[in-house]
Design a protein around this motif. Structure first.
Motif, short mmCIF file in Angstrom:
data_model
loop_
_atom_site.label_atom_id
_atom_site.label_comp_id
_atom_site.label_asym_id
_atom_site.label_seq_id
_atom_site.Cartn_x
_atom_site.Cartn_y
_atom_site.Cartn_z
N ILE A 100 0.84 -1.21 0.00
CA ILE A 100 0.00 0.00 0.00
C ILE A 100 0.87 1.25 0.00
O ILE A 100 0.59 2.22 -0.72
N LEU A 101 1.95 1.25 0.79
CA LEU A 101 2.86 2.40 0.80
C LEU A 101 3.48 2.61 -0.58
O LEU A 101 3.63 3.75 -1.03
N LYS A 102 3.83 1.53 -1.25
CA LYS A 102 4.38 1.63 -2.60
C LYS A 102 3.34 2.27 -3.53
O LYS A 102 3.68 3.17 -4.33
N ALA A 103 2.09 1.82 -3.46
CA ALA A 103 1.04 2.36 -4.32
C ALA A 103 0.75 3.82 -4.01
O ALA A 103 0.31 4.58 -4.89
N LEU A 104 1.01 4.25 -2.76
CA LEU A 104 0.83 5.66 -2.40
C LEU A 104 1.93 6.54 -2.99
O LEU A 104 1.77 7.75 -3.10
N GLY A 105 3.07 5.92 -3.33
CA GLY A 105 4.10 6.70 -4.00
C GLY A 105 5.52 6.55 -3.49
O GLY A 105 6.45 7.11 -4.08
N ILE A 106 5.76 5.80 -2.39
CA ILE A 106 7.12 5.76 -1.85
C ILE A 106 8.07 4.98 -2.76
O ILE A 106 7.67 4.03 -3.43
N ASN A 107 9.35 5.38 -2.75
CA ASN A 107 10.39 4.60 -3.42
C ASN A 107 11.57 4.31 -2.50
O ASN A 107 12.52 3.66 -2.90
N ARG A 108 11.51 4.85 -1.27
CA ARG A 108 12.52 4.57 -0.25
C ARG A 108 11.80 4.26 1.06
O ARG A 108 10.78 4.86 1.37
N LEU A 109 12.36 3.30 1.81
CA LEU A 109 11.72 2.84 3.05
C LEU A 109 12.77 2.70 4.15
O LEU A 109 13.82 2.08 3.94
N ILE A 110 12.48 3.29 5.31
CA ILE A 110 13.29 3.08 6.51
C ILE A 110 12.53 2.16 7.44
O ILE A 110 11.39 2.45 7.81
N VAL A 111 13.13 1.03 7.79
CA VAL A 111 12.52 0.10 8.74
C VAL A 111 13.36 0.08 10.01
O VAL A 111 14.59 0.05 9.95
N THR A 112 12.71 0.14 11.15
CA THR A 112 13.43 0.08 12.43
C THR A 112 12.85 -1.04 13.27
O THR A 112 11.70 -1.44 13.10
N ASN A 113 13.67 -1.54 14.18
CA ASN A 113 13.19 -2.58 15.09
C ASN A 113 13.99 -2.56 16.38
O ASN A 113 15.06 -1.95 16.46
N ALA A 114 13.44 -3.21 17.38
CA ALA A 114 14.17 -3.51 18.61
C ALA A 114 14.72 -4.92 18.47
O ALA A 114 14.01 -5.82 18.02
N ALA A 115 15.99 -5.10 18.81
CA ALA A 115 16.63 -6.39 18.59
C ALA A 115 17.52 -6.77 19.76
O ALA A 115 18.00 -5.91 20.50
#
Length: 273
Positions: A100-115
């Motif tokens: 859905i984010l891709k269809a909204l227009g994004i071409n870069r993604l930052i993913v964060t997590n606790a590890a």
């Protein structure tokens, strides 16, 4: 049963009616790191439960809101809270928001997590740029029929995490007199924390940190042609490295302590992207 493209279309139509937003950068925030949403200018917020076909967050520290607006002059859309396979969702459901984010227009993604830190040199509070991952979840969101309009059947994963964005993040950190760790993230199914034997196995296999998220999202992002930057917040030493039990409260407390450093870094990374 509705196919994935119909679900994407219905969700996007709803979101675009609710908020005037054409984002270029997406963010998916892990446990306790949703405070970044408070810094978005002209923010529009939609609860996940309002969005057609969106799953629901059930884990503490995941607010369950889609936020759209501007940060440092960039148009962004942020998932304040993510979904996990251990919540009972199928891999395609966990990763539908990325589509859905891709269809909204994004071409870069930052993913964060606790590890959890597997590398014995890592300390609680370290931030690790993810250079690669090991999928130990026994699940892949691309299993099943492939729609070539969404991505190719056999996507290349030799650069799952963008080398360009990793170099950019290091440059930003250097300006701020800070050093990122850089390492391999292993994703396990959860929700139980790893045993000491499993942590030893992870280290032998080349992992530096372990967690229960991120990998399905990254696989789908790369399938969709999205450039990815991954950041792990080391919130605890993995099982067997300390003589104490692990808890989600400990994870949340460590995420709270690292927030100022995390915010400053991510804000400038977004500005430079």
């Amino acid at each position: 049963m509705k196919d994935i493209k119909q679900k994407i279309q219905e969700a996007v139509l709803f979101i675009e009616k609710e908020m005037d937003c054409r984002p270029e950068i997406g963010l998916i925030l892990g446990s306790g790191l949703g405070i970044l949403a408070d810094l978005i200018e002209n923010a529009k917020v939609i609860p996940y439960e309002s969005i057609p076909h969106f799953p629901m967050s059930t884990v503490e520290g995941h607010a369950g809101e889609l936020v759209c607006g501007q940060i440092k002059g960039k148009s962004i859309v942020m998932m304040k809270g993510r979904f996990h396979l251990y919540e009972g969702y199928e891999a395609q459901d966990v990763t539908l928001p990325v589509r859905i984010l891709k269809a909204l227009g994004i071409n870069r993604l930052i993913v964060t997590n606790a590890a959890g830190g597997v590398n014995t040199n890592y300390e609680v509070g370290d931030l690790m740029l993810i250079s690669d991952h090991i999928n130990n979840m026994g699940r892949n969101p691309l299993i099943g029929p492939n729609d070539t309009e969404l991505g190719e059947r056999f996507p290349d994963m030799s650069e799952a995490y963008s080398k360009r964005l990793i170099q950019l993040a290091h440059r930003v950190a250097e300006k701020q007199k800070f050093s990122f760790r850089e390492g391999v993230y292993m994703g396990n199914l959860g929700p139980a924390y790893e045993t000491p034997a499993e942590v030893r196995m992870a280290r032998i296999m080349g992992a530096d940190a372990v967690g229960m998220s991120t990998i399905p999202e990254v696989i789908v992002a790369r399938h969709a042609g999205i450039e990815v930057l991954g950041i792990s917040c080391i919130t605890n030493k993995a099982a067997g490295l300390l003589e104490q039990a692990l808890s989600h409260d400990e994870v949340m407390e460590a995420a709270e302590q690292v927030k100022p450093k995390f915010l400053k870094l991510v804000l400038e990374i977004i500005e430079e992207m």
